[in-house]
Structure formats: structure tokens, C-alpha cells
Design a protein around this motif. Structure first.
Motif, mmCIF file in Angstrom:
data_model
loop_
_atom_site.group_PDB
_atom_site.id
_atom_site.type_symbol
_atom_site.label_atom_id
_atom_site.label_comp_id
_atom_site.label_asym_id
_atom_site.label_seq_id
_atom_site.Cartn_x
_atom_site.Cartn_y
_atom_site.Cartn_z
ATOM 1 N N ILE A 137 0.999 -1.238 -0.060
ATOM 2 C CA ILE A 137 -0.127 -0.139 -0.141
ATOM 3 C C ILE A 137 0.931 1.339 0.075
ATOM 4 O O ILE A 137 1.605 1.437 0.806
ATOM 5 C CB ILE A 137 -0.834 -0.124 1.341
ATOM 6 C CG1 ILE A 137 -1.913 -1.172 1.192
ATOM 7 C CG2 ILE A 137 -1.673 1.246 1.235
ATOM 8 C CD1 ILE A 137 -2.649 -1.236 2.471
ATOM 9 N N LEU A 138 0.805 2.058 -0.932
ATOM 10 C CA LEU A 138 1.313 3.471 -0.873
ATOM 11 C C LEU A 138 0.397 4.628 -1.081
ATOM 12 O O LEU A 138 -0.572 4.692 -1.341
ATOM 13 C CB LEU A 138 2.077 3.557 -2.526
ATOM 14 C CG LEU A 138 2.999 2.284 -2.727
ATOM 15 C CD1 LEU A 138 3.689 2.681 -4.257
ATOM 16 C CD2 LEU A 138 4.170 2.162 -1.687
ATOM 17 N N ASP A 139 1.148 5.674 -0.275
ATOM 18 C CA ASP A 139 0.259 6.786 -0.188
ATOM 19 C C ASP A 139 0.636 7.671 -1.323
ATOM 20 O O ASP A 139 1.906 7.993 -1.672
ATOM 21 C CB ASP A 139 0.830 7.649 1.023
ATOM 22 C CG ASP A 139 0.218 8.891 1.316
ATOM 23 O OD1 ASP A 139 -0.831 9.268 0.528
ATOM 24 O OD2 ASP A 139 0.507 9.622 2.275
ATOM 25 N N VAL A 140 -0.172 7.909 -2.250
ATOM 26 C CA VAL A 140 -0.074 8.725 -3.463
ATOM 27 C C VAL A 140 -0.329 10.258 -3.475
ATOM 28 O O VAL A 140 0.032 10.817 -4.469
ATOM 29 C CB VAL A 140 -0.907 7.884 -4.625
ATOM 30 C CG1 VAL A 140 -0.414 6.396 -4.566
ATOM 31 C CG2 VAL A 140 -2.463 8.040 -4.450
ATOM 32 N N ARG B 80 2.136 13.093 -4.928
ATOM 33 C CA ARG B 80 3.707 12.587 -5.415
ATOM 34 C C ARG B 80 3.792 12.058 -6.720
ATOM 35 O O ARG B 80 2.603 11.726 -7.211
ATOM 36 C CB ARG B 80 3.975 11.238 -4.493
ATOM 37 C CG ARG B 80 3.556 11.209 -2.964
ATOM 38 C CD ARG B 80 3.726 9.964 -2.073
ATOM 39 N NE ARG B 80 5.283 9.482 -2.392
ATOM 40 C CZ ARG B 80 5.457 8.261 -1.829
ATOM 41 N NH1 ARG B 80 4.473 7.532 -1.129
ATOM 42 N NH2 ARG B 80 6.744 7.698 -1.937
ATOM 43 N N HIS B 81 4.854 12.356 -7.156
ATOM 44 C CA HIS B 81 5.084 12.338 -8.545
ATOM 45 C C HIS B 81 5.267 10.404 -8.902
ATOM 46 O O HIS B 81 5.494 9.850 -8.009
ATOM 47 C CB HIS B 81 6.678 12.822 -9.142
ATOM 48 C CG HIS B 81 6.523 12.873 -10.548
ATOM 49 N ND1 HIS B 81 7.181 11.953 -11.535
ATOM 50 C CD2 HIS B 81 6.145 13.906 -11.300
ATOM 51 C CE1 HIS B 81 7.049 12.373 -12.609
ATOM 52 N NE2 HIS B 81 6.566 13.581 -12.720
ATOM 53 N N GLU C 97 8.404 9.116 -8.301
ATOM 54 C CA GLU C 97 8.700 8.465 -6.986
ATOM 55 C C GLU C 97 7.807 7.294 -6.727
ATOM 56 O O GLU C 97 8.521 6.687 -5.810
ATOM 57 C CB GLU C 97 8.432 9.666 -6.215
ATOM 58 C CG GLU C 97 8.690 9.579 -4.710
ATOM 59 C CD GLU C 97 8.060 10.750 -3.876
ATOM 60 O OE1 GLU C 97 8.116 10.503 -2.592
ATOM 61 O OE2 GLU C 97 7.746 11.827 -4.522
ATOM 62 N N LEU C 98 6.491 7.199 -6.891
ATOM 63 C CA LEU C 98 5.763 5.955 -6.722
ATOM 64 C C LEU C 98 6.545 4.829 -6.992
ATOM 65 O O LEU C 98 6.431 3.702 -6.602
ATOM 66 C CB LEU C 98 4.652 6.296 -7.113
ATOM 67 C CG LEU C 98 3.680 7.455 -6.401
ATOM 68 C CD1 LEU C 98 2.438 7.661 -6.997
ATOM 69 C CD2 LEU C 98 3.513 6.965 -4.816
ATOM 70 N N ALA C 99 6.824 4.889 -8.466
ATOM 71 C CA ALA C 99 7.410 3.723 -9.157
ATOM 72 C C ALA C 99 8.711 3.237 -8.338
ATOM 73 O O ALA C 99 8.865 1.931 -8.194
ATOM 74 C CB ALA C 99 7.824 3.874 -10.634
ATOM 75 N N GLU C 100 9.556 4.142 -8.005
ATOM 76 C CA GLU C 100 10.708 3.975 -7.252
ATOM 77 C C GLU C 100 10.471 3.286 -5.994
ATOM 78 O O GLU C 100 11.187 2.084 -5.701
ATOM 79 C CB GLU C 100 11.593 5.194 -6.972
ATOM 80 C CG GLU C 100 13.098 4.725 -6.325
ATOM 81 C CD GLU C 100 13.923 6.208 -6.269
ATOM 82 O OE1 GLU C 100 14.714 6.114 -5.462
ATOM 83 O OE2 GLU C 100 13.502 7.051 -6.965
ATOM 84 N N GLU C 101 9.599 3.623 -5.330
ATOM 85 C CA GLU C 101 9.267 3.216 -3.758
ATOM 86 C C GLU C 101 8.347 1.793 -4.074
ATOM 87 O O GLU C 101 8.928 0.765 -3.316
ATOM 88 C CB GLU C 101 8.211 4.215 -3.101
ATOM 89 C CG GLU C 101 7.854 3.342 -1.901
ATOM 90 C CD GLU C 101 6.979 4.358 -0.965
ATOM 91 O OE1 GLU C 101 6.168 3.769 0.137
ATOM 92 O OE2 GLU C 101 6.759 5.456 -1.411
#
Length: 208
Positions: free
Chosen positions: A36-39, A42-43, A46-50
Motif C-alpha cells: 500500500i502506497l500513499d499517492v 507524489r510524482h 517517486e511512486l514507481a521507485e518506492e
């Protein structure tokens, strides 16, 4: 707003309906999701990297779990002996250990299951194959053993005194490895041949 392909949104207040659906589905998504990611704000980069980082962490955790479940049989084959220990990699415990002696000139075995008294006998051991067959029977024996069947053994490790110039760390044993070890027997005449015999016995009797 004018999309007619979404039946659930064909109502007077689609926005309120979307909020209601999201509130219902959020719990289901949270229970099913592996990550689960907090979007918010956020670019995408950055999301792809996390996400990649979290996936690598999950793979590492899974690999550690798989390693911990393994049972490994360690063999040390001598010219007329075969020592063994069975490890539970979950906690590093020795489940059983023993030694087959006088291979080719009679035979004797000492086998000890963890927490039990040693078992000693003098069966005829004509070869390392005989010794390994005996070890596998003892490890799966209803009273003396610690395994239901040899399929629980995930890997076999062999002690090699000399790996020549090619093998200086752990490696998977295959035909090429054995051929190379045979080629360097002249520099390891005492310990090389029995180690190779032990490997070949395991490959014959335990297959994959």
C-alpha cells in the motif's frame, strides 16, 4: 459525468455514489493488497521507485522464509567412513548425526537423534552406497529417525578439502564439477576420491 458505461454511477449524484463505493472497497483493497502506497501529492516516478523497493523487500523476506524451512544433510565422506549431520535451517538445530565406519571391511554405525540415546550397530557396509542407504533409512526410521521420508531433505552439502583453482566457494554439484574434481585428484589424493564417491552415491540414491 455523461458516461453511460458505468451502471453503478447511473444515479442523481454520481460523486456521492463514488465516495460510498470507495469507502466500501477501501477495506477490501487494504485486506487484499500486498503493498500500500500513499499517492497524495507524489510524482509517478517517486511512486514507481518506492514500489520497486517494496517489491525487492518482499522478495528478500520470501527468500529468507524459504531458506528457514530447509533441512540440509551434510556429508563428510572419508576413505572408509561417512559422517553426517542433518540440520534444520529454521533455527540451526542438528536434528540427527552419526558416523558410518569400516566401509568395505565389515561395517559399524553410530546414529544419534537429537534428545535420544545413541543407536549403535554393526551392519555390513560394502560401499559408500550401502552406508548412505543406511543413513537414509535411519533418518526416516519411525523410532530412530526425524523425517517422514527423504523428500524432506532439501539439499545435501559435501565437505571438500580442495577445490583446486576453480572452486573456492560453495557451488552446485553437477557432472562438470565432478569431472573437474576427478582431474585434480593428484593434488588431493587422500581426501578427494572419497568425497567424490560420497557425491556420486548421493546423486544415485537421492536423484534430485
Amino acid at each position: 459525468k455523461n458516461d453511460t458505461t458505468r451502471p453503478l454511477l447511473q444515479c442523481e449524484d454520481p460523486l456521492t455514489r463514488i465516495r460510498e463505493l470507495l469507502e466500501i472497497r477501501d477495506k477490501i483493497y487494504a485486506e487484499c493488497a500486498d503493498i500500500i502506497l500513499d499517492v497524495d501529492n507524489r510524482h509517478s516516478d517517486e511512486l514507481a521507485e518506492e514500489l520497486q523497493l517494496q517489491l525487492r523487500k518482499q522478495k528478500d523476506i520470501q527468500r529468507k522464509k524459504e531458506r528457514k524451512k530447509m533441512k540440509i544433510l551434510v556429508i563428510n565422506a572419508g576413505s572408509s567412513s561417512l559422517k553426517y549431520q542433518l540440520f534444520d535451517m529454521d533455527d540451526g538445530r542438528v536434528l540427527a548425526k552419526g558416523n558410518c565406519e569400516r566401509i568395505g571391511s565389515g561395517g559399524a554405525v553410530t546414529h544419534k537423534k537429537a534428545g535420544a540415546e545413541p543407536y549403535k550397530a554393526e551392519p555390513e557396509l560394502r560401499s559408500h552406497d550401502d552406508a548412505l542407504e543406511l543413513v537414509l533409512r535411519l533418518l526416516t526410521d519411525p523410532v530412530l529417525g526425524v523425517l517422514k521420508d527423504i523428500g524432506e531433505i532439501d539439499a545435501v552439502g559435501h565437505r571438500i578439502a580442495h577445490g583446486g583453482e576453480r572452486y573456492k566457494q560453495s557451488t552446485v554439484i553437477d557432472d562438470e564439477v565432478i569431472r573437474y574434481l576427478q582431474s585434480i585428484v593428484p593434488i588431493n589424493p587422500l581426501h578427494g576420491p572419497p568425497a567424490i564417491i560420497g557425491m556420486e552415491a548421493c546423486r544415485r540414491l537421492m536423484k534430485d
